[in-house]
Design a protein around this motif. Structure first.
Motif, PDB file in Angstrom:
ATOM      1  N   ALA A 163       7.852  -8.389   4.590  1.00 18.79           N
ATOM      2  CA  ALA A 163       7.587  -7.258   5.483  1.00 18.79           C
ATOM      3  C   ALA A 163       8.134  -5.963   4.901  1.00 18.79           C
ATOM      4  CB  ALA A 163       8.197  -7.519   6.855  1.00 18.79           C
ATOM      5  N   LEU A 164       9.342  -6.033   4.330  1.00 18.85           N
ATOM      6  CA  LEU A 164       9.946  -4.841   3.743  1.00 18.85           C
ATOM      7  C   LEU A 164       9.180  -4.379   2.515  1.00 18.85           C
ATOM      8  CD1 LEU A 164      13.725  -5.734   4.126  1.00 18.85           C
ATOM      9  CD2 LEU A 164      12.451  -3.999   5.395  1.00 18.85           C
ATOM     10  N   ASP A 165       8.614  -5.310   1.766  1.00 20.11           N
ATOM     11  CA  ASP A 165       7.806  -4.931   0.596  1.00 20.11           C
ATOM     12  C   ASP A 165       6.561  -4.162   1.030  1.00 20.11           C
ATOM     13  OD1 ASP A 165       9.547  -6.036  -1.231  1.00 20.11           O
ATOM     14  OD2 ASP A 165       8.454  -7.938  -1.405  1.00 20.11           O
ATOM     15  N   VAL A 166       5.987  -4.544   2.157  1.00 17.89           N
ATOM     16  CA  VAL A 166       4.819  -3.825   2.683  1.00 17.89           C
ATOM     17  C   VAL A 166       5.215  -2.416   3.105  1.00 17.89           C
ATOM     18  CG1 VAL A 166       3.123  -3.748   4.544  1.00 17.89           C
ATOM     19  CG2 VAL A 166       3.595  -5.906   3.403  1.00 17.89           C
ATOM     20  N   VAL A 167       6.373  -2.298   3.762  1.00 17.04           N
ATOM     21  CA  VAL A 167       6.870  -0.981   4.167  1.00 17.04           C
ATOM     22  C   VAL A 167       7.096  -0.102   2.938  1.00 17.04           C
ATOM     23  CG1 VAL A 167       8.809   0.248   5.227  1.00 17.04           C
ATOM     24  CG2 VAL A 167       7.907  -1.809   6.308  1.00 17.04           C
ATOM     25  N   ALA A 168       7.734  -0.667   1.905  1.00 17.42           N
ATOM     26  CA  ALA A 168       7.998   0.089   0.675  1.00 17.42           C
ATOM     27  C   ALA A 168       6.693   0.529   0.010  1.00 17.42           C
ATOM     28  CB  ALA A 168       8.820  -0.752  -0.294  1.00 17.42           C
ATOM     29  N   ALA A 169       5.716  -0.369  -0.030  1.00 14.17           N
ATOM     30  CA  ALA A 169       4.430  -0.033  -0.652  1.00 14.17           C
ATOM     31  C   ALA A 169       3.745   1.117   0.079  1.00 14.17           C
ATOM     32  CB  ALA A 169       3.520  -1.261  -0.661  1.00 14.17           C
ATOM     33  N   LEU A 170       3.828   1.106   1.414  1.00 14.26           N
ATOM     34  CA  LEU A 170       3.179   2.161   2.184  1.00 14.26           C
ATOM     35  C   LEU A 170       3.906   3.498   2.032  1.00 14.26           C
ATOM     36  CD1 LEU A 170       0.722   2.535   3.888  1.00 14.26           C
ATOM     37  CD2 LEU A 170       2.058   1.986   5.924  1.00 14.26           C
ATOM     38  N   ILE A 171       5.237   3.443   1.941  1.00 14.76           N
ATOM     39  CA  ILE A 171       5.998   4.675   1.707  1.00 14.76           C
ATOM     40  C   ILE A 171       5.636   5.263   0.345  1.00 14.76           C
ATOM     41  CG2 ILE A 171       8.313   5.570   1.241  1.00 14.76           C
ATOM     42  CD1 ILE A 171       9.346   3.750   3.452  1.00 14.76           C
ATOM     43  N   LEU A 172       5.531   4.416  -0.670  1.00 15.60           N
ATOM     44  CA  LEU A 172       5.140   4.885  -1.998  1.00 15.60           C
ATOM     45  C   LEU A 172       3.733   5.467  -1.977  1.00 15.60           C
ATOM     46  CD1 LEU A 172       6.551   1.987  -4.196  1.00 15.60           C
ATOM     47  CD2 LEU A 172       7.066   4.407  -4.524  1.00 15.60           C
ATOM     48  N   LYS A 173       2.851   4.791  -1.271  1.00 15.65           N
ATOM     49  CA  LYS A 173       1.442   5.196  -1.259  1.00 15.65           C
ATOM     50  C   LYS A 173       1.221   6.508  -0.527  1.00 15.65           C
ATOM     51  CE  LYS A 173      -3.108   3.114  -0.379  1.00 15.65           C
ATOM     52  NZ  LYS A 173      -3.500   3.008  -1.798  1.00 15.65           N
ATOM     53  N   THR A 174       1.991   6.743   0.555  1.00 17.59           N
ATOM     54  CA  THR A 174       1.767   7.931   1.384  1.00 17.59           C
ATOM     55  C   THR A 174       2.776   9.044   1.143  1.00 17.59           C
ATOM     56  OG1 THR A 174       3.151   7.127   3.201  1.00 17.59           O
ATOM     57  CG2 THR A 174       0.836   6.464   3.203  1.00 17.59           C
ATOM     58  N   GLY A 175       3.980   8.657   0.691  1.00 16.64           N
ATOM     59  CA  GLY A 175       5.041   9.651   0.545  1.00 16.64           C
ATOM     60  C   GLY A 175       5.548  10.167   1.871  1.00 16.64           C
ATOM     61  N   ASN A 176       5.297   9.416   2.952  1.00 16.40           N
ATOM     62  CA  ASN A 176       5.653   9.870   4.292  1.00 16.40           C
ATOM     63  C   ASN A 176       6.461   8.790   5.014  1.00 16.40           C
ATOM     64  OD1 ASN A 176       5.769  10.905   6.896  1.00 16.40           O
ATOM     65  ND2 ASN A 176       3.705  11.775   6.783  1.00 16.40           N
TER      66      ASN A 176
END
Length: 205
Positions: A163-176
């Motif tokens: 779950a945390l890897d998904v959160v990290a990926a989305l933060i990287l992808k959006t920068g938000n």
């Protein structure tokens, strides 16, 4: 930019290997188990361009490359590509006199895209060591949040790593990070509500 949904984030590894002139195209992208493989003809495409185009192609299909794994390449180069790809950073080894030391530069803010520029002949293991600091300089807020996520993973003994890897990926992808965390809280609230409803239904039965 609209933030993608946490529930719709799809990640997959990308393996990159050398092909040859017998390929019909300079790049040949194919499904490979849980990930993808791209074979490139070195006479028609560079390694750097191959990785960038394969990631862009998969992104158009809603797939974020979780890591780039080079097959049959120099071990130091392989380690560098893998580490950079986990940060959604491209690699460019350049002869430009303006690049005097390894540096991460933003190519675009919407969506966030970055490249790690390294001078030709620079020690790749040193470039790998410098990557975290270079990334933090280019994307400080994202870097801070990634460190928080890594600490949370250590504190949770691996129980919620996926779950945390998904959160990290989305933060990287959006920068938000703020929008991503808001989504996470909303998702957790929905899960708690659904569980409470299921418990109440079971008790009334």
């Amino acid at each position: 930019m609209n933030t993608p949904s946490l529930q719709n984030v799809i990640t997959a590894p990308l393996r990159v290997r050398r092909g040859d002139g017998r390929q019909k195209t300079s790049l040949l992208l194919s499904r490979d188990g849980d990930g993808f493989t791209v074979a490139y003809d070195p006479d028609r495409a560079s390694l750097g361009i191959t990785a960038v185009l394969a990631r862009a192609c998969l992104s158009c299909d809603g797939i974020t490359v979780s890591e780039v794994i080079l097959e049959g390449h120099d071990p130091e180069l392989t380690a560098l590509y893998r580490a950079a790809s986990k940060l959604l950073v491209n690699i460019e080894i350049t002869s430009s006199p303006r690049i005097t030391e390894p540096v991460v530069k933003l190519d675009s803010d919407d969506p966030p895209q970055a490249t790690y520029f390294i001078s030709e002949g620079w020690c790749l293991s040193d470039a790998l060591d410098r990557l975290p600091a270079a990334f933090a300089t280019a994307r400080p807020e994202v870097a801070r949040n990634l460190l928080r996520i890594e600490q949370t993973k250590r504190d949770s003994d691996g129980q919620i790593d996926q779950a945390l890897d998904v959160v990290a990926a989305l933060i990287l992808k959006t920068g938000n990070p703020t929008d991503v965390y808001d989504q996470l809280l909303d998702l957790l609230d929905k899960v708690r509500t659904e569980r409470a409803s299921d418990t109440a239904t079971a008790s009334a039965a």
